[in-house]
Each structure stands twice: as structure tokens, then as C-alpha cells.
Design a protein around this motif. Structure first.
Motif, PDB file in Angstrom:
ATOM      1  N   ALA A 122       0.902  -1.061   0.044  1.00 51.84           N
ATOM      2  CA  ALA A 122      -0.206  -0.050  -0.086  1.00 51.84           C
ATOM      3  C   ALA A 122       1.006   1.271  -0.041  1.00 51.84           C
ATOM      4  CB  ALA A 122      -0.885   0.066   1.163  1.00 51.84           C
ATOM      5  N   TYR A 123       1.881   1.162   0.815  1.00 49.01           N
ATOM      6  CA  TYR A 123       2.904   2.505   0.795  1.00 49.01           C
ATOM      7  C   TYR A 123       3.772   2.594  -0.350  1.00 49.01           C
ATOM      8  CZ  TYR A 123       1.775   3.278   5.704  1.00 49.01           C
ATOM      9  OH  TYR A 123       1.108   3.753   6.816  1.00 49.01           O
ATOM     10  N   ILE A 124       4.404   1.486  -1.041  1.00 46.20           N
ATOM     11  CA  ILE A 124       4.898   1.361  -2.023  1.00 46.20           C
ATOM     12  C   ILE A 124       4.157   1.756  -3.323  1.00 46.20           C
ATOM     13  CG2 ILE A 124       6.501   0.066  -3.786  1.00 46.20           C
ATOM     14  CD1 ILE A 124       7.657   0.505  -0.979  1.00 46.20           C
ATOM     15  N   ASN A 125       3.124   1.107  -3.615  1.00 47.07           N
ATOM     16  CA  ASN A 125       2.192   1.441  -4.660  1.00 47.07           C
ATOM     17  C   ASN A 125       1.657   3.090  -4.562  1.00 47.07           C
ATOM     18  OD1 ASN A 125       2.558  -0.946  -6.154  1.00 47.07           O
ATOM     19  ND2 ASN A 125       1.147  -2.041  -4.885  1.00 47.07           N
ATOM     20  N   SER A 126       1.499   3.450  -3.544  1.00 47.90           N
ATOM     21  CA  SER A 126       1.152   4.914  -3.485  1.00 47.90           C
ATOM     22  C   SER A 126       2.294   5.661  -3.895  1.00 47.90           C
ATOM     23  CB  SER A 126       0.796   5.355  -1.866  1.00 47.90           C
ATOM     24  OG  SER A 126      -0.450   4.630  -1.532  1.00 47.90           O
ATOM     25  N   LEU A 127       3.666   5.607  -3.315  1.00 50.08           N
ATOM     26  CA  LEU A 127       4.702   6.053  -3.830  1.00 50.08           C
ATOM     27  C   LEU A 127       5.140   6.046  -5.292  1.00 50.08           C
ATOM     28  CD1 LEU A 127       6.963   5.588  -0.619  1.00 50.08           C
ATOM     29  CD2 LEU A 127       5.940   7.727  -1.378  1.00 50.08           C
ATOM     30  N   LYS A 128       4.733   4.913  -5.809  1.00 51.17           N
ATOM     31  CA  LYS A 128       4.904   4.693  -7.256  1.00 51.17           C
ATOM     32  C   LYS A 128       3.811   5.602  -8.030  1.00 51.17           C
ATOM     33  CE  LYS A 128       6.737   0.035  -7.267  1.00 51.17           C
ATOM     34  NZ  LYS A 128       6.380  -1.289  -7.720  1.00 51.17           N
ATOM     35  N   LEU A 129       2.720   5.743  -7.673  1.00 55.75           N
ATOM     36  CA  LEU A 129       1.653   6.465  -8.284  1.00 55.75           C
ATOM     37  C   LEU A 129       2.234   8.184  -8.123  1.00 55.75           C
ATOM     38  CD1 LEU A 129      -0.861   5.952  -9.671  1.00 55.75           C
ATOM     39  CD2 LEU A 129      -2.175   5.967  -7.748  1.00 55.75           C
ATOM     40  N   ALA A 130       2.663   8.207  -7.014  1.00 54.86           N
ATOM     41  CA  ALA A 130       3.180   9.826  -6.579  1.00 54.86           C
ATOM     42  C   ALA A 130       4.353  10.080  -7.619  1.00 54.86           C
ATOM     43  CB  ALA A 130       3.491   9.972  -5.396  1.00 54.86           C
ATOM     44  N   MET A 131       5.134   9.271  -7.896  1.00 56.70           N
ATOM     45  CA  MET A 131       6.180   9.418  -8.925  1.00 56.70           C
ATOM     46  C   MET A 131       5.870   9.649 -10.334  1.00 56.70           C
ATOM     47  SD  MET A 131       9.789   7.296  -8.008  1.00 56.70           S
ATOM     48  CE  MET A 131       9.959   7.045  -9.768  1.00 56.70           C
ATOM     49  N   GLU A 132       4.717   8.712 -10.678  1.00 50.82           N
ATOM     50  CA  GLU A 132       4.342   8.713 -12.018  1.00 50.82           C
ATOM     51  C   GLU A 132       3.588  10.005 -12.429  1.00 50.82           C
ATOM     52  OE1 GLU A 132       1.727   5.436 -12.257  1.00 50.82           O
ATOM     53  OE2 GLU A 132       3.496   3.823 -11.888  1.00 50.82           O
ATOM     54  N   ASN A 133       2.994  10.460 -11.302  1.00 51.69           N
ATOM     55  CA  ASN A 133       2.132  12.026 -11.592  1.00 51.69           C
ATOM     56  C   ASN A 133       3.163  12.916 -10.826  1.00 51.69           C
ATOM     57  OD1 ASN A 133      -0.784  11.296 -12.297  1.00 51.69           O
ATOM     58  ND2 ASN A 133       0.066   9.640 -10.988  1.00 51.69           N
ATOM     59  N   GLU A 134       4.322  13.003 -10.923  1.00 57.65           N
ATOM     60  CA  GLU A 134       5.179  14.053 -10.752  1.00 57.65           C
ATOM     61  C   GLU A 134       4.918  14.912  -9.505  1.00 57.65           C
ATOM     62  OE1 GLU A 134       5.521  16.456 -14.275  1.00 57.65           O
ATOM     63  OE2 GLU A 134       6.307  14.649 -15.427  1.00 57.65           O
ATOM     64  N   VAL A 135       4.681  13.914  -8.407  1.00 61.04           N
ATOM     65  CA  VAL A 135       4.292  14.331  -7.294  1.00 61.04           C
ATOM     66  C   VAL A 135       5.677  14.456  -6.132  1.00 61.04           C
ATOM     67  CG1 VAL A 135       3.227  13.981  -4.973  1.00 61.04           C
ATOM     68  CG2 VAL A 135       1.956  13.758  -6.764  1.00 61.04           C
ATOM     69  N   ALA A 136       5.967  16.046  -5.818  1.00 61.85           N
ATOM     70  CA  ALA A 136       7.268  15.915  -4.987  1.00 61.85           C
ATOM     71  C   ALA A 136       7.180  15.961  -3.466  1.00 61.85           C
ATOM     72  CB  ALA A 136       8.010  17.351  -5.390  1.00 61.85           C
ATOM     73  N   THR A 137       5.801  16.135  -2.964  1.00 58.84           N
ATOM     74  CA  THR A 137       5.601  15.896  -1.592  1.00 58.84           C
ATOM     75  C   THR A 137       4.209  15.453  -1.480  1.00 58.84           C
ATOM     76  OG1 THR A 137       4.244  18.193  -1.780  1.00 58.84           O
ATOM     77  CG2 THR A 137       6.711  18.027  -0.896  1.00 58.84           C
ATOM     78  N   VAL A 138       4.441  14.378  -0.211  1.00 58.06           N
ATOM     79  CA  VAL A 138       3.198  13.076  -0.046  1.00 58.06           C
ATOM     80  C   VAL A 138       3.147  13.192   1.707  1.00 58.06           C
ATOM     81  CG1 VAL A 138       2.600  10.894  -0.307  1.00 58.06           C
ATOM     82  CG2 VAL A 138       4.037  11.904  -2.163  1.00 58.06           C
ATOM     83  N   ALA A 139       1.698  13.300   1.679  1.00 58.96           N
ATOM     84  CA  ALA A 139       1.401  12.900   3.325  1.00 58.96           C
ATOM     85  C   ALA A 139       0.906  11.551   3.343  1.00 58.96           C
ATOM     86  CB  ALA A 139       0.746  14.043   3.714  1.00 58.96           C
ATOM     87  N   PHE A 140       1.149  10.726   4.390  1.00 55.79           N
ATOM     88  CA  PHE A 140       0.383   9.561   4.768  1.00 55.79           C
ATOM     89  C   PHE A 140      -0.308   9.540   5.909  1.00 55.79           C
ATOM     90  CE2 PHE A 140       3.601   7.734   1.588  1.00 55.79           C
ATOM     91  CZ  PHE A 140       2.932   6.638   0.880  1.00 55.79           C
ATOM     92  N   PRO A 141      -1.602   8.917   6.065  1.00 55.91           N
ATOM     93  CA  PRO A 141      -1.983   8.545   7.507  1.00 55.91           C
ATOM     94  C   PRO A 141      -1.353   7.285   7.917  1.00 55.91           C
ATOM     95  CG  PRO A 141      -3.707   7.895   5.785  1.00 55.91           C
ATOM     96  CD  PRO A 141      -2.192   8.483   5.068  1.00 55.91           C
ATOM     97  N   ASN A 142      -1.890   6.822   8.918  1.00 62.29           N
ATOM     98  CA  ASN A 142      -1.518   5.697   9.615  1.00 62.29           C
ATOM     99  C   ASN A 142      -2.312   4.422   9.163  1.00 62.29           C
ATOM    100  OD1 ASN A 142      -1.357   7.862  12.167  1.00 62.29           O
ATOM    101  ND2 ASN A 142       0.631   6.965  11.273  1.00 62.29           N
ATOM    102  N   ILE A 143      -2.045   3.925   7.638  1.00 60.05           N
ATOM    103  CA  ILE A 143      -2.644   3.131   7.077  1.00 60.05           C
ATOM    104  C   ILE A 143      -3.279   1.899   8.015  1.00 60.05           C
ATOM    105  CG2 ILE A 143      -3.004   1.574   4.987  1.00 60.05           C
ATOM    106  CD1 ILE A 143      -1.112   3.985   3.648  1.00 60.05           C
ATOM    107  N   SER A 144      -4.442   1.262   8.031  1.00 59.33           N
ATOM    108  CA  SER A 144      -4.633   0.149   8.658  1.00 59.33           C
ATOM    109  C   SER A 144      -4.869  -0.018  10.246  1.00 59.33           C
ATOM    110  CB  SER A 144      -4.066  -1.263   8.100  1.00 59.33           C
ATOM    111  OG  SER A 144      -4.483  -1.428   6.508  1.00 59.33           O
ATOM    112  N   THR A 145      -4.651   1.397  10.866  1.00 60.20           N
ATOM    113  CA  THR A 145      -4.389   1.194  12.094  1.00 60.20           C
ATOM    114  C   THR A 145      -5.765   1.527  12.899  1.00 60.20           C
ATOM    115  OG1 THR A 145      -3.705   3.574  12.329  1.00 60.20           O
ATOM    116  CG2 THR A 145      -2.102   1.605  12.215  1.00 60.20           C
ATOM    117  N   GLY A 146      -6.717   1.747  12.001  1.00 62.38           N
ATOM    118  CA  GLY A 146      -8.321   2.248  12.844  1.00 62.38           C
ATOM    119  C   GLY A 146      -8.874   0.974  12.750  1.00 62.38           C
ATOM    120  N   ILE A 147     -10.045   1.060  12.249  1.00 55.43           N
ATOM    121  CA  ILE A 147     -11.049   0.035  11.884  1.00 55.43           C
ATOM    122  C   ILE A 147     -10.406  -1.370  11.556  1.00 55.43           C
ATOM    123  CG2 ILE A 147     -13.055   1.460  12.053  1.00 55.43           C
ATOM    124  CD1 ILE A 147     -13.505   0.718   9.200  1.00 55.43           C
TER     125      ILE A 147
END
Length: 175
Positions: free
Chosen positions: A101-126
């Protein structure tokens, strides 16, 4: 080794000014509770409209995968929706899916020329992923990705609760 491109803050990811925020989505992409619901509410209907188009094209988003939409009214340009795994028994597959989930999000960010990304704490809630295990996976995945890819200039872990904030800051300080 500490990577200066990774920072941790406590707060509301919907108010974070970055090129893309990551949404801990569900596979339907139709919004939900927690951070997913907050992002959809704050970003407005444009996000959901694009999610509907993605669903028509590919039928949602599988666990560990990621898709990208507009950020609507959010201060970001994009929302990267990723589906984290539900913690069941803590199998290696669950851990790998969270890493993906983290790696594929970063790959998609790169493909879309995103320089800055913010992540929540994935899967730690419900989805009940233990916060310490999830933090270790998140930090390791992001660090490994950034070692090989220089186009992303900043990754921010935005922790909603104090417990995650303390975990991430202490783990980052240990490096």
C-alpha cells in the motif's frame, strides 16, 4: 540512517499542504469512516465523482494497490487512495499487503510528478493493524523506496492520534 525527506507530525491530514495526500480507503472507493470519510467530506464531491469513474473502469481498488484522483477542495493537488489490509492473524501476507500500500502509493506519486506526499497511519483504525507493527512497516517501506528514488522530496507521516505520533517520532529518532 535518517532520511531528512521524512517527517512526522500530529494533526489533520485534510489540512496538510502537500502535492498529494494518501487516503486509507476501502476497496469500494466510496468513502467510509475514519480518515477516508474525513478526506471525502473535506475534499467535496469531485473526489467521489472520480472514484465512481475508476470503479466503472476497473471495479474498485484491491488491497495493497493504489489509485489517484483530484483532491477537490483540499489544499493538495491529488488524493492517492490505497487499500490497506485488515489485521486478522498478522500473517506475512497481511504485512506484505500493507507494505505494498505504501510502495504503490509512492510509485503512483512518482508517475504523477508529485514531490511531496502525506500518509495517514494506514490500517491502524477499524482495520485493527497493531500500531507499532504498522509503523515499522510504513517507515521501512518509505525509507527503502526513497533510497532508490530521488524525485519525491518530502514524505510526511500525519498521525491523527498521540499514540501513533509518539511511535513514529521515537522510531524515526532511533535510526
Amino acid at each position: 540512517m535518517t532520511d531528512a525527506r521524512i517527517t512526522v507530525k500530529q494533526g489533520d491530514i485534510t489540512k496538510t499542504e502537500v502535492d498529494a495526500i494518501v487516503n486509507a480507503a476501502n476497496s469500494s472507493l466510496l468513502g467510509g469512516g475514519g480518515v477516508d470519510g474525513a478526506i471525502h467530506r473535506a475534499g467535496g464531491p469531485a473526489i467521489l465523482e472520480e472514484c465512481y469513474r475508476i470503479r466503472e473502469r476497473q471495479g474498485g481498488c484491491k488491497t495493497g494497490e493504489a489509485v489517484i484522483t483530484t483532491a477537490g477542495k483540499l489544499p493538495a493537488k491529488y488524493v492517492i487512495h490505497t487499500v490497506g489490509p485488515v489485521w486478522n492473524k498478522g500473517s506475512e501476507e497481511e504485512k506484505t499487503l500493507l507494505k505494498n500500500a505504501y510502495i504503490n502509493s509512492l510509485k503512483l506519486a512518482m508517475e504523477n510528478e508529485v514531490a511531496t506526499v502525506a500518509f495517514p497511519n494506514i490500517s491502524t483504525g477499524i482495520y485493527r493493524f497493531p500500531k507499532k507493527v504498522a509503523a515499522e512497516i510504513a517507515i521501512d517501506a518509505v525509507k527503502a523506496f526513497l533510497r532508490k528514488n530521488r524525485s519525491i522530496k518530502q514524505v510526511v507521516f500525519v498521525c491523527f492520534d498521540q499514540e501513533n505520533y509518539e511511535l513514529y517520532t521515537s522510531m524515526m529518532a532511533e535510526e
